[in-house]
Design a protein around this motif. Sequence first.
Motif, PDB file in Angstrom:
ATOM      1  N   PHE A   1     -15.958  -0.098   0.712  1.00 25.15           N
ATOM      2  CA  PHE A   1     -15.038  -0.922  -0.071  1.00 25.15           C
ATOM      3  C   PHE A   1     -14.631  -2.177   0.701  1.00 25.15           C
ATOM      4  O   PHE A   1     -14.564  -3.271   0.137  1.00 25.15           O
ATOM      5  CB  PHE A   1     -13.796  -0.117  -0.457  1.00 25.15           C
ATOM      6  N   ASN A   2     -14.357  -2.037   1.980  1.00 31.73           N
ATOM      7  CA  ASN A   2     -13.960  -3.195   2.789  1.00 31.73           C
ATOM      8  C   ASN A   2     -15.086  -4.215   2.888  1.00 31.73           C
ATOM      9  O   ASN A   2     -14.845  -5.429   2.857  1.00 31.73           O
ATOM     10  CB  ASN A   2     -13.532  -2.734   4.184  1.00 31.73           C
ATOM     11  N   GLN A   3     -16.324  -3.738   3.015  1.00 33.02           N
ATOM     12  CA  GLN A   3     -17.457  -4.655   3.068  1.00 33.02           C
ATOM     13  C   GLN A   3     -17.619  -5.411   1.753  1.00 33.02           C
ATOM     14  O   GLN A   3     -17.857  -6.621   1.740  1.00 33.02           O
ATOM     15  CB  GLN A   3     -18.739  -3.877   3.384  1.00 33.02           C
ATOM     16  N   LEU A   4     -17.480  -4.682   0.649  1.00 28.98           N
ATOM     17  CA  LEU A   4     -17.598  -5.320  -0.654  1.00 28.98           C
ATOM     18  C   LEU A   4     -16.477  -6.321  -0.881  1.00 28.98           C
ATOM     19  O   LEU A   4     -16.693  -7.402  -1.430  1.00 28.98           O
ATOM     20  CB  LEU A   4     -17.587  -4.256  -1.754  1.00 28.98           C
ATOM     21  N   ALA A   5     -15.258  -5.978  -0.451  1.00 32.34           N
ATOM     22  CA  ALA A   5     -14.129  -6.895  -0.594  1.00 32.34           C
ATOM     23  C   ALA A   5     -14.341  -8.154   0.231  1.00 32.34           C
ATOM     24  O   ALA A   5     -14.042  -9.273  -0.213  1.00 32.34           O
ATOM     25  CB  ALA A   5     -12.834  -6.196  -0.182  1.00 32.34           C
ATOM     26  N   GLN A   6     -14.882  -7.999   1.442  1.00 27.53           N
ATOM     27  CA  GLN A   6     -15.125  -9.152   2.310  1.00 27.53           C
ATOM     28  C   GLN A   6     -16.179 -10.073   1.705  1.00 27.53           C
ATOM     29  O   GLN A   6     -16.039 -11.294   1.736  1.00 27.53           O
ATOM     30  CB  GLN A   6     -15.574  -8.672   3.690  1.00 27.53           C
ATOM     31  N   SER A   7     -17.239  -9.497   1.141  1.00 30.88           N
ATOM     32  CA  SER A   7     -18.296 -10.319   0.546  1.00 30.88           C
ATOM     33  C   SER A   7     -17.816 -11.036  -0.709  1.00 30.88           C
ATOM     34  O   SER A   7     -18.358 -12.076  -1.083  1.00 30.88           O
ATOM     35  CB  SER A   7     -19.506  -9.446   0.210  1.00 30.88           C
ATOM     36  N   ALA A   8     -16.803 -10.488  -1.393  1.00 30.89           N
ATOM     37  CA  ALA A   8     -16.287 -11.092  -2.625  1.00 30.89           C
ATOM     38  C   ALA A   8     -15.021 -11.895  -2.387  1.00 30.89           C
ATOM     39  O   ALA A   8     -14.362 -12.315  -3.359  1.00 30.89           O
ATOM     40  CB  ALA A   8     -16.005 -10.008  -3.663  1.00 30.89           C
ATOM     41  N   ASP A   9     -14.659 -12.137  -1.111  1.00 32.33           N
ATOM     42  CA  ASP A   9     -13.423 -12.860  -0.766  1.00 32.33           C
ATOM     43  C   ASP A   9     -12.213 -12.212  -1.430  1.00 32.33           C
ATOM     44  O   ASP A   9     -11.335 -12.886  -1.979  1.00 32.33           O
ATOM     45  CB  ASP A   9     -13.514 -14.331  -1.184  1.00 32.33           C
ATOM     46  N   ALA A  10     -12.187 -10.880  -1.407  1.00 29.44           N
ATOM     47  CA  ALA A  10     -11.102 -10.132  -2.034  1.00 29.44           C
ATOM     48  C   ALA A  10     -10.302  -9.384  -0.975  1.00 29.44           C
ATOM     49  O   ALA A  10     -10.700  -9.290   0.188  1.00 29.44           O
ATOM     50  CB  ALA A  10     -11.653  -9.150  -3.058  1.00 29.44           C
TER      51      ALA A  10
END
Length: 662
Positions: free
Chosen positions: A219-228
Motif C-alpha cells: 500500500f505504501n509503495q502504491l501511495a508513493q507512486s500515486a503521490d498519495a
Amino acid sequence: MEERKEETKKGTEGRLVVGMAVAVLVVILCLMLDVRLGVGALVGIVAGSFLRPMLKDLFADEPQEEPEENRFLDTAVLRENFSIPQNLPIPYAVLDIRGRVMMYNEPFAAVFPNSEDAKPVIEVLRKTSGAGEPQRVTVGDRSYKAALNHCDVVDKSGAVGAVLTLIMVDITKTCQLEKELEEQETVVGMILLDNYDDVLDSIDENRLPILSALIDRKFNQLAQSADAVIKKLEKDRYIFLLSKGSLERLKEKKFEPFNEIKEISVGEHIPVTLSMGIGIGGGSLEDAMANAKAAMDLALGRGGDQVLIKDGEKYLFFGGKSGEIHRNARIRARVKADALMELMGDASDILVMGHKNADLDSLGACIGICAMAKSIGKKCNIVMDKVSVGVKRLCDKMDESGKFGGVIVDGVDAMRMVNDKTLLVIVDTHRESMVDSRQVLMAAKKIVVFDHHRKSTDFIEQAVLIYHEPYASSTSELITEMIQHMDKKVKLHQIEADALLAGITVDTKNFCVKTGAMTFESAAFLRRNGADSIRVRLLFQNDMDAYKAKATAVRDAELFRDHIAISVCPSDVENSTLTAAQAADDLMNVTGIQASFVCCKVDDTVYISARSFGEINVQRVMEKLGGGGHLTVSGAQLTDCTVEEAKEKVRAAIEEYLEEEA
C-alpha cells in the motif's frame, strides 16, 4: 440618396398631371352625351379629390420595411458611419447581419489571418450566443470567451442598417489555472480488506505478521507512486488522500496497481481482496468523506472486491469480478431479527411488499414476514397490485388452505391502511423504482428493507432497518435465517414453509447457483418444519406451449463475440418472462457459452434475462440498461422499444462492458 428622392418627386408630379388630363376628358365626353351626366361626373371628381387624402390616411397600411437596396451595409458607408475603437487590445470585428466579416482590428487579424477562418466560430456564436451572452470557444490551442452583439447604425439621411459586433477575450491562462486547480483537488478514499477474516483462518499464525507487513508495504509503495498519503486505521481498514489528477491516472490504468495485493503470497492462503470507496466532494473535504463512505457501503453491498467512485450523484465502478463475501451470517441474522421484532411490536399494523411482477422468492419472503408478525399477534398484509403468472399457483394454494383470506391487498387498499405507526417491509428489492407500489412507499413513515441483490445506486435511503446481504442465495434464505435465530419460536404452516423453500429453489436454480452452507441449512430447517420438495417442484411446472417456447429460444440463439448467446423467447405463452429466464439458464449448458441474454416482450415492455458463470459480470451489463442483479444472474426491463431494438441495446451494452474490461 438625394438623387433617388428627386426622381421619386418628379415621378409623382407626372402621374398627377396625367390624372388631371384624364379627368377633364371624361367630363367633356359626359357633357356631350348628357348635361346632367357631365355635371355628375364633375361633382364626383371634385369630391374625390377632396376625400382622397383623408381616405388614404384612414386606410393606410403599416409602414413597409425599406427594401434591401435601401439598407446600407456596404463597407464604404459603414466606415463612414461606424468606427472601430482605437487601440483595443482584444480581437474585435464588425459583421453584417448574415455573419460576413466587414471590418476588424489587428488583434482579430492575428487570431484569424484569413477572415474566412472565423466562420466556424461565428456560426457557433450565432446559434448559442444571444444579446451579448458570452460563450467559450476554442481556436487552435487557445481558448476565448466570445460574444456577439446587435447594433443599429444610422447614416446622415436617417436610413438604418443592422450590424453585428464580435468581441473575443483570451482566457487560455484562466482555463489552464482552472484545470490545474481541479487536478489538485483532494479526494478521499477508504480501503477495506473485505475477506481479511477468511485469510486469517487460512494461514498459519506465525505467518500473519509477515502477511500484514507485506500488505502495508505494498500500500505504501502504491501511495508513493500515486503521490498519495495512506494511513492504516485498523487491521483491515485504511484511509488515503490523493489529488484528482492522480485519481484520473489510476482510472486510466483501471486501478490495476491495487490488483497486486491479490498476488501477495506467504504460503497457502486465500488471496486477499479489497474494496475501495472514493469520494469527490467538489472542494469540500467533508463532502468528499461522506461520498467515500457512501461509495464504500455501495461497494460492499455489491459483493466487494471492487473500486467505486462517487462524484456528486454520479457513480463509477471498477472491478467486481469476484463472488460475494460471506460475513458473520448467523450473528447478523440474530441482530436483524431482534431489531425487526422490536419494530413490529411498536407498529399498529404491518405491510410487506415485494417488487413488480413478483416471483416465488418475493412472495415467499412476504409470506415469511407474515409468519413472523403472526407469531407476536400483529396483523400483516401483502401488497400486490397484480398476481403474476409465476406466483399464481402459490396464490391458489394459499386460497385453498383458507388461512390467508384477505392477506393480499392492492396498492389502493394499502394506501387506506397506512398511518404514522404502520411498518412497511420491502423484500427482494432495494430500489425505489422496482417496488410494487411507489405510492405506498412514499406514504410510509417507517420502512425496513430485506434484499440479496447486489446494490444499485437508487436504493431506498429512508429505511430505518436494512438487512442487505448479497452473499445470500435469495431473500427467502435471509428471512429463514432470521426465523431460525429469533428468540420467540415461529411455527410455520405447511404452505409458509413450502413458499420459503420455493423462493430459495427458484433463485438457486435447484441449488446449483449461489449456494452456500447457509442455503442448505435454511432448506434443512424448512424441511423439518413441513416443507416438501415434491410440492415445491409442482409450483414450477410449465405447460407444453411454454416448454416449446423455451426450446425455440434455445434453438434460435445467435452467437455474439463467439461466446455470448443472444436470443428471443416467444411471448404468446403463459408466463413468458419465466420461460425466457429458463431459456437463458439452458443456454449456459452449451459448451463455450460464457453468458446468455434472452429477450421477451410483454405488452409494451421487453424483459431481458441474463446469465453467466462469472467470467462476464452480467450485472454490470444490465446496469447499463437500467437493470441489475448479481454477478451471474441479472435482468433488465426496456420500455417503448421493439425486441430487435432491445437486442441491439444488449449488444451495445456488452461492447461497452468489454471495452471497459479490456
